[in-house]
Design a protein around this motif. Structure first.
Motif, short mmCIF file in Angstrom:
data_model
loop_
_atom_site.label_atom_id
_atom_site.label_comp_id
_atom_site.label_asym_id
_atom_site.label_seq_id
_atom_site.Cartn_x
_atom_site.Cartn_y
_atom_site.Cartn_z
N GLY A 240 0.79 -1.23 0.00
CA GLY A 240 0.00 0.00 0.00
C GLY A 240 0.81 1.27 0.00
O GLY A 240 0.26 2.37 0.10
N MET A 241 2.13 1.15 -0.15
CA MET A 241 2.98 2.34 -0.07
C MET A 241 2.82 3.25 -1.28
O MET A 241 2.84 4.48 -1.15
N MET A 242 2.66 2.67 -2.48
CA MET A 242 2.51 3.53 -3.65
C MET A 242 1.15 4.21 -3.66
O MET A 242 1.03 5.36 -4.11
N LEU A 243 0.13 3.54 -3.16
CA LEU A 243 -1.17 4.20 -3.02
C LEU A 243 -1.05 5.38 -2.05
O LEU A 243 -1.58 6.46 -2.32
N ALA A 244 -0.33 5.18 -0.96
CA ALA A 244 -0.11 6.28 0.00
C ALA A 244 0.66 7.42 -0.66
O ALA A 244 0.38 8.60 -0.41
N ALA A 245 1.64 7.08 -1.51
CA ALA A 245 2.40 8.12 -2.21
C ALA A 245 1.50 8.90 -3.16
O ALA A 245 1.56 10.13 -3.24
N LEU A 246 0.64 8.19 -3.90
CA LEU A 246 -0.31 8.87 -4.79
C LEU A 246 -1.25 9.78 -4.01
O LEU A 246 -1.58 10.88 -4.46
N GLN A 247 -1.65 9.34 -2.84
CA GLN A 247 -2.57 10.14 -2.02
C GLN A 247 -1.91 11.40 -1.48
O GLN A 247 -2.60 12.34 -1.08
N LEU A 248 -0.58 11.44 -1.46
CA LEU A 248 0.14 12.67 -1.15
C LEU A 248 0.34 13.53 -2.40
O LEU A 248 0.21 14.76 -2.36
N LEU A 249 0.65 12.87 -3.52
CA LEU A 249 0.98 13.60 -4.73
C LEU A 249 -0.24 14.26 -5.38
O LEU A 249 -0.15 15.37 -5.90
N ILE A 250 -1.37 13.59 -5.34
CA ILE A 250 -2.56 14.11 -6.02
C ILE A 250 -3.00 15.46 -5.47
O ILE A 250 -3.19 16.42 -6.23
N PRO A 251 -3.16 15.63 -4.15
CA PRO A 251 -3.53 16.96 -3.64
C PRO A 251 -2.47 18.01 -3.93
O PRO A 251 -2.80 19.17 -4.20
N TYR A 252 -1.19 17.62 -3.90
CA TYR A 252 -0.12 18.56 -4.24
C TYR A 252 -0.27 19.04 -5.68
O TYR A 252 -0.13 20.23 -5.98
#
Length: 200
Positions: free
Chosen positions: A120-132
């Protein structure tokens, strides 16, 4: 018009509970090269062909120069993904081909070390990148392309809320062969963020 004032700021670091993202630096080379080397068989089927000096320090230094130039020009930003509790490098995620003007669009690409896949680490990374991307960079649309056989990538994008828009035939040369890709996209208003006017 490029958002030049924004991109003159220091590169951002995005922090979450399970992962954090920052731009790579030269001291990351040894850990990056080791992770990529041990994950070679896992990554090669989904990536452009590796150069003979792919993992060398000189090639890594050249890669960093390109990342910095893209950031300075406002055309892209590349992050390494780190496990927050241990600070271990686990992968990378990139916003590339940032288009301003009437498009306000960027493409997302990513890779994950084999030993960290499925956590689930890449999903967590996407969830940071998308709002940015939507709030920080004021983009309107994010795109991602993946090979139809790459079930992990398909599942990741769909979990992150991306919608499949079609098939791009013979789209990218991957591991020496031209491959079809699914095109996925996410629109700012679909991600429940305020619709912001682009700067510049």
């Amino acid at each position: 018009m490029l958002d030049v004032p924004f991109f003159r700021r220091p590169p951002p670091a995005l922090k979450g509970e399970t992962v954090f993202l920052r731009m790579p630096v030269l001291s990351d080379h040894a850990e990056w090269a080791a992770l990529r080397d041990e994950s070679r068989g896992f990554l090669v089927p989904w990536e452009p062909s590796w150069a003979p000096d792919e993992l060398s320090k000189g090639a890594f230094r050249h890669r960093l120069k390109r990342y910095r130039a893209e950031f300075d020009k406002g055309t892209g930003i590349s992050f390494f993904v780190f496990d927050a509790p241990t600070e271990a490098l686990v992968g990378g995620i990139t916003l590339s081909n940032i288009r301003r003007g009437v498009a306000q669009t960027a493409s997302i690409g990513y890779w994950m070390g084999e030993r960290y896949a499925g956590r689930g680490m890449m999903l967590a990374a996407l969830q940071l990148l998308i709002p940015y991307a939507f709030e920080g960079l004021r983009l309107h649309r994010l795109e991602a392309a993946c090979i139809p056989d790459n079930k992990r990538s398909v599942g990741l994008l769909e979990k992150a809320g991306f919608q499949r828009e079609g098939l791009l035939r013979s789209y990218l040369r991957i591991n020496g062969s031209w491959r079809d890709h699914y095109l996925y996209a996410l629109i700012a208003k679909e991600h429940h963020v305020p619709v912001l006017e682009p700067r510049g």
